[in-house]
Write a protein that holds these residues in place. Structure first.
Motif, PDB file in Angstrom:
ATOM      1  N   GLY A  24       0.804  -1.215   0.000  1.00 30.01           N
ATOM      2  CA  GLY A  24       0.000   0.000   0.000  1.00 30.01           C
ATOM      3  C   GLY A  24       0.838   1.264   0.000  1.00 30.01           C
ATOM      4  N   LEU A  25       2.057   1.177   0.491  1.00 33.43           N
ATOM      5  CA  LEU A  25       2.958   2.336   0.497  1.00 33.43           C
ATOM      6  C   LEU A  25       3.694   2.505  -0.829  1.00 33.43           C
ATOM      7  CD1 LEU A  25       4.481   1.867   4.074  1.00 33.43           C
ATOM      8  CD2 LEU A  25       2.824   3.614   3.355  1.00 33.43           C
ATOM      9  N   GLY A  26       3.487   1.566  -1.748  1.00 31.43           N
ATOM     10  CA  GLY A  26       4.130   1.650  -3.057  1.00 31.43           C
ATOM     11  C   GLY A  26       5.599   1.299  -3.059  1.00 31.43           C
ATOM     12  N   LEU A  27       6.065   0.594  -2.036  1.00 26.68           N
ATOM     13  CA  LEU A  27       7.497   0.322  -1.897  1.00 26.68           C
ATOM     14  C   LEU A  27       7.975  -0.861  -2.725  1.00 26.68           C
ATOM     15  CD1 LEU A  27       7.896   0.911   1.950  1.00 26.68           C
ATOM     16  CD2 LEU A  27       8.423   2.478   0.065  1.00 26.68           C
ATOM     17  N   LEU A  28       7.071  -1.585  -3.349  1.00 27.42           N
ATOM     18  CA  LEU A  28       7.464  -2.743  -4.152  1.00 27.42           C
ATOM     19  C   LEU A  28       7.542  -2.418  -5.638  1.00 27.42           C
ATOM     20  CD1 LEU A  28       5.435  -5.609  -2.419  1.00 27.42           C
ATOM     21  CD2 LEU A  28       7.824  -4.964  -2.081  1.00 27.42           C
ATOM     22  N   GLU A  29       7.247  -1.197  -6.007  1.00 25.92           N
ATOM     23  CA  GLU A  29       7.309  -0.815  -7.414  1.00 25.92           C
ATOM     24  C   GLU A  29       8.760  -0.711  -7.890  1.00 25.92           C
ATOM     25  OE1 GLU A  29       4.704  -0.528  -9.488  1.00 25.92           O
ATOM     26  OE2 GLU A  29       3.552  -1.279  -7.771  1.00 25.92           O
ATOM     27  N   PRO A  30       9.083  -1.206  -9.088  1.00 18.99           N
ATOM     28  CA  PRO A  30      10.455  -1.090  -9.616  1.00 18.99           C
ATOM     29  C   PRO A  30      10.907   0.364  -9.685  1.00 18.99           C
ATOM     30  CG  PRO A  30       9.136  -2.585 -10.960  1.00 18.99           C
ATOM     31  CD  PRO A  30       8.178  -1.895 -10.027  1.00 18.99           C
ATOM     32  N   ARG A  31      12.210   0.580  -9.572  1.00 11.43           N
ATOM     33  CA  ARG A  31      12.780   1.936  -9.623  1.00 11.43           C
ATOM     34  C   ARG A  31      13.776   2.004 -10.779  1.00 11.43           C
ATOM     35  NH1 ARG A  31      12.732   4.882  -4.822  1.00 11.43           N
ATOM     36  NH2 ARG A  31      13.805   6.454  -6.071  1.00 11.43           N
ATOM     37  N   ARG A  32      13.277   2.056 -11.988  1.00 11.49           N
ATOM     38  CA  ARG A  32      14.157   2.018 -13.168  1.00 11.49           C
ATOM     39  C   ARG A  32      15.082   3.231 -13.217  1.00 11.49           C
ATOM     40  NH1 ARG A  32       9.065   0.425 -14.734  1.00 11.49           N
ATOM     41  NH2 ARG A  32       8.879  -1.729 -15.490  1.00 11.49           N
ATOM     42  N   GLY A  33      14.568   4.404 -12.863  1.00  7.61           N
ATOM     43  CA  GLY A  33      15.389   5.601 -12.894  1.00  7.61           C
ATOM     44  C   GLY A  33      16.552   5.525 -11.928  1.00  7.61           C
ATOM     45  N   PHE A  34      16.295   5.036 -10.729  1.00  9.00           N
ATOM     46  CA  PHE A  34      17.351   4.891  -9.730  1.00  9.00           C
ATOM     47  C   PHE A  34      18.446   3.973 -10.238  1.00  9.00           C
ATOM     48  CE2 PHE A  34      19.049   2.107  -6.385  1.00  9.00           C
ATOM     49  CZ  PHE A  34      19.731   3.028  -5.616  1.00  9.00           C
ATOM     50  N   TYR A  35      18.042   2.817 -10.769  1.00  7.84           N
ATOM     51  CA  TYR A  35      19.045   1.851 -11.226  1.00  7.84           C
ATOM     52  C   TYR A  35      19.761   2.317 -12.487  1.00  7.84           C
ATOM     53  CZ  TYR A  35      17.730  -1.467  -7.674  1.00  7.84           C
ATOM     54  OH  TYR A  35      17.536  -2.081  -6.463  1.00  7.84           O
ATOM     55  N   ALA A  36      19.076   3.078 -13.327  1.00  6.35           N
ATOM     56  CA  ALA A  36      19.756   3.655 -14.485  1.00  6.35           C
ATOM     57  C   ALA A  36      20.859   4.596 -14.031  1.00  6.35           C
ATOM     58  CB  ALA A  36      18.746   4.400 -15.363  1.00  6.35           C
ATOM     59  N   GLY A  37      20.587   5.371 -12.969  1.00  5.65           N
ATOM     60  CA  GLY A  37      21.602   6.259 -12.420  1.00  5.65           C
ATOM     61  C   GLY A  37      22.770   5.498 -11.818  1.00  5.65           C
ATOM     62  N   VAL A  38      22.476   4.446 -11.061  1.00  2.38           N
ATOM     63  CA  VAL A  38      23.529   3.623 -10.461  1.00  2.38           C
ATOM     64  C   VAL A  38      24.415   3.020 -11.542  1.00  2.38           C
ATOM     65  CG1 VAL A  38      23.980   1.497  -9.168  1.00  2.38           C
ATOM     66  CG2 VAL A  38      22.241   3.104  -8.362  1.00  2.38           C
ATOM     67  N   GLY A  39      23.786   2.459 -12.574  1.00  2.79           N
ATOM     68  CA  GLY A  39      24.564   1.855 -13.659  1.00  2.79           C
ATOM     69  C   GLY A  39      25.380   2.871 -14.419  1.00  2.79           C
ATOM     70  N   ALA A  40      24.811   4.050 -14.659  1.00  3.05           N
ATOM     71  CA  ALA A  40      25.517   5.087 -15.419  1.00  3.05           C
ATOM     72  C   ALA A  40      26.750   5.562 -14.667  1.00  3.05           C
ATOM     73  CB  ALA A  40      24.577   6.260 -15.702  1.00  3.05           C
ATOM     74  N   VAL A  41      26.626   5.774 -13.363  1.00  2.00           N
ATOM     75  CA  VAL A  41      27.771   6.220 -12.561  1.00  2.00           C
ATOM     76  C   VAL A  41      28.878   5.170 -12.593  1.00  2.00           C
ATOM     77  CG1 VAL A  41      28.555   6.709 -10.213  1.00  2.00           C
ATOM     78  CG2 VAL A  41      26.438   7.735 -11.060  1.00  2.00           C
ATOM     79  N   ALA A  42      28.509   3.903 -12.439  1.00  2.00           N
ATOM     80  CA  ALA A  42      29.510   2.837 -12.444  1.00  2.00           C
ATOM     81  C   ALA A  42      30.208   2.742 -13.797  1.00  2.00           C
ATOM     82  CB  ALA A  42      28.855   1.501 -12.086  1.00  2.00           C
ATOM     83  N   LEU A  43      29.454   2.865 -14.876  1.00  2.00           N
ATOM     84  CA  LEU A  43      30.049   2.784 -16.210  1.00  2.00           C
ATOM     85  C   LEU A  43      30.983   3.957 -16.482  1.00  2.00           C
ATOM     86  CD1 LEU A  43      26.984   1.573 -18.314  1.00  2.00           C
ATOM     87  CD2 LEU A  43      29.092   0.289 -17.863  1.00  2.00           C
ATOM     88  N   VAL A  44      30.594   5.157 -16.072  1.00  2.00           N
ATOM     89  CA  VAL A  44      31.452   6.331 -16.280  1.00  2.00           C
ATOM     90  C   VAL A  44      32.751   6.185 -15.512  1.00  2.00           C
ATOM     91  CG1 VAL A  44      31.678   8.791 -15.788  1.00  2.00           C
ATOM     92  CG2 VAL A  44      29.583   7.921 -16.839  1.00  2.00           C
ATOM     93  N   LEU A  45      32.676   5.752 -14.266  1.00  2.00           N
ATOM     94  CA  LEU A  45      33.888   5.576 -13.467  1.00  2.00           C
ATOM     95  C   LEU A  45      34.779   4.475 -14.044  1.00  2.00           C
ATOM     96  CD1 LEU A  45      32.424   5.894  -9.846  1.00  2.00           C
ATOM     97  CD2 LEU A  45      33.759   7.578 -11.125  1.00  2.00           C
ATOM     98  N   THR A  46      34.170   3.412 -14.545  1.00  2.00           N
ATOM     99  CA  THR A  46      34.952   2.351 -15.186  1.00  2.00           C
ATOM    100  C   THR A  46      35.656   2.894 -16.426  1.00  2.00           C
ATOM    101  OG1 THR A  46      33.377   0.677 -14.418  1.00  2.00           O
ATOM    102  CG2 THR A  46      34.841   0.058 -16.222  1.00  2.00           C
ATOM    103  N   ALA A  47      34.942   3.682 -17.210  1.00  2.00           N
ATOM    104  CA  ALA A  47      35.542   4.262 -18.415  1.00  2.00           C
ATOM    105  C   ALA A  47      36.713   5.173 -18.064  1.00  2.00           C
ATOM    106  CB  ALA A  47      34.480   5.036 -19.197  1.00  2.00           C
ATOM    107  N   LEU A  48      36.592   5.924 -16.969  1.00  2.00           N
ATOM    108  CA  LEU A  48      37.689   6.808 -16.559  1.00  2.00           C
ATOM    109  C   LEU A  48      38.928   6.006 -16.176  1.00  2.00           C
ATOM    110  CD1 LEU A  48      35.766   9.477 -14.425  1.00  2.00           C
ATOM    111  CD2 LEU A  48      36.752   9.754 -16.719  1.00  2.00           C
ATOM    112  N   VAL A  49      38.748   4.882 -15.510  1.00  2.56           N
ATOM    113  CA  VAL A  49      39.888   4.029 -15.156  1.00  2.56           C
ATOM    114  C   VAL A  49      40.544   3.491 -16.418  1.00  2.56           C
ATOM    115  CG1 VAL A  49      40.595   1.881 -14.038  1.00  2.56           C
ATOM    116  CG2 VAL A  49      38.953   3.390 -12.904  1.00  2.56           C
TER     117      VAL A  49
END
Length: 344
Positions: A24-49
């Motif tokens: 009822g609190l909506g806490l089980l809904e997927p968070r695509r935007g959050f995970y897109a941000g997490v993945g993007a940050v990791a990929l950018v840092l990997t590319a910098l290395v």
């Protein structure tokens, strides 16, 4: 492991009531935007290395990138973990595509092997017969298991496993890669061709980067630092959630609320701990609701804590140092009989 305490009141259908409130609190809904941000940050840092290694090749200073890659490799593991639990998307095909891409391609680990192993752990945590995470291996988690490892080198390891735990984690990443490759040759693995292709691509890209930017001596040191720190990071992230927590009797094991809460331990901390441990510091909430996105776990925690308190269900929460100490103390206690026998 020790026997689990019994709740003061049997919650019975408690899990259904808790799930209804959480949903009822909506806490089980997927968070695509959050995970897109997490993945993007990791990929950018990997590319910098990678760019740094290409630009400043053959420099010993590039070894500073190994700890960074250890963190990023572990973060890719966390991301693959969340994808496998369908926290990113509920679509079956999309989940497998993302999971194999992140797990095999970026982390170098078999997604199919990990999902099967991890689902078995979630179904019956700390069950000595069915949870692969507490099965007899390099370490043992129960005194009766230890009795079967009296002699020779394995007996010596069991007697000293508390002291050896952290050093052994230095080899964990290597062990996971070996297990992933071995899985490719076993029957029953879905999408074998895709998994094999991306595992080979991951290894080839990693080797190519090292041999074209580092000397052989530098490359060897780089791999050792990278993988040993990755194994240590992974082990210290997953271990405190369950190690040293009790096994369950048949009554508690049959109840979905008790089965997950009594065998899990949360780690206190703020946003940094949330990011560092990939949300695994909310082990209780994660086990109750595996498909809940990690960014929602901190919102679910007060609800779950209150729900457990109202029903007399023990809710374990500790600081990181206390949690690690509890796990090491348990490992030490498991080998006590063998040490006493040798001393006698």
């Amino acid at each position: 492991m020790t026997a689990a305490p019994t709740a003061a009141t049997n919650p019975g259908a408690g899990y259904a009531l808790l799930a209804k409130e959480i949903r009822g609190l909506g806490l089980l809904e997927p968070r695509r935007g959050f995970y897109a941000g997490v993945g993007a940050v990791a990929l950018v840092l990997t590319a910098l290395v990678v760019v740094a290694m290409v630009v400043w090749r053959d420099s010993w200073w590039l070894l500073l990138g190994a700890p960074v890659l250890a963190v990023l490799s572990t973060q890719y593991g966390f991301l693959g973990h969340d994808i496998g639990h369908r926290q990113v998307t509920r679509g079956r095909v999309a989940t497998r595509v993302l999971g194999i891409g992140v797990g095999n391609g970026l982390a170098g680990l078999s997604y199919g092997w990990w999902v099967a192993k991890h689902n078995a752990h979630h179904a019956h945590p700390n069950d000595l017969a069915t949870d692969p995470d507490v099965a007899v291996g390099a370490l043992v988690w129960d005194a009766d298991q230890a009795e079967e490892r009296r002699g020779g080198f394995v007996g010596w390891v069991t007697r000293h496993q508390a002291a050896l735990f952290v050093p052994m984690l230095l080899g964990e990443a290597f062990a996971l890669h070996v297990s992933s490759v071995r899985e490719l040759f076993k029957p029953g693995l879905r999408d074998r061709a895709a998994e094999a292709t991306l595992l080979v691509a991951h290894l080839a890209a990693y080797v190519l980067l090292l041999v074209t930017t580092l000397t052989w001596a530098q490359a060897i040191v780089f791999v050792l630092v990278h993988k040993m720190l990755q194994g240590l990071y992974l082990g210290l992230s997953f271990a405190p959630g369950h190690k040293g927590m009790p096994t369950l009797g048949p009554v508690e094991a049959a109840d979905p609320l008790l089965r997950q809460v009594l065998t899990s331990r949360n780690i206190r901390g703020g946003r940094f701990v949330d990011a560092a441990l990939g949300g695994l510091n909310y082990q209780i909430e994660h086990h109750l609701f595996p498909s809940m996105p990690r960014s929602n776990l901190r919102h679910a925690q007060p609800v779950v804590r209150r729900f457990c308190a109202e029903r007399g269900v023990p809710y374990a929460e500790a600081g990181a140092a206390t949690a690690y100490a509890a796990g090491l103390t348990h490992l030490h206690a498991v080998g006590s009989r063998l040490r006493e026998r040798v001393a006698a």
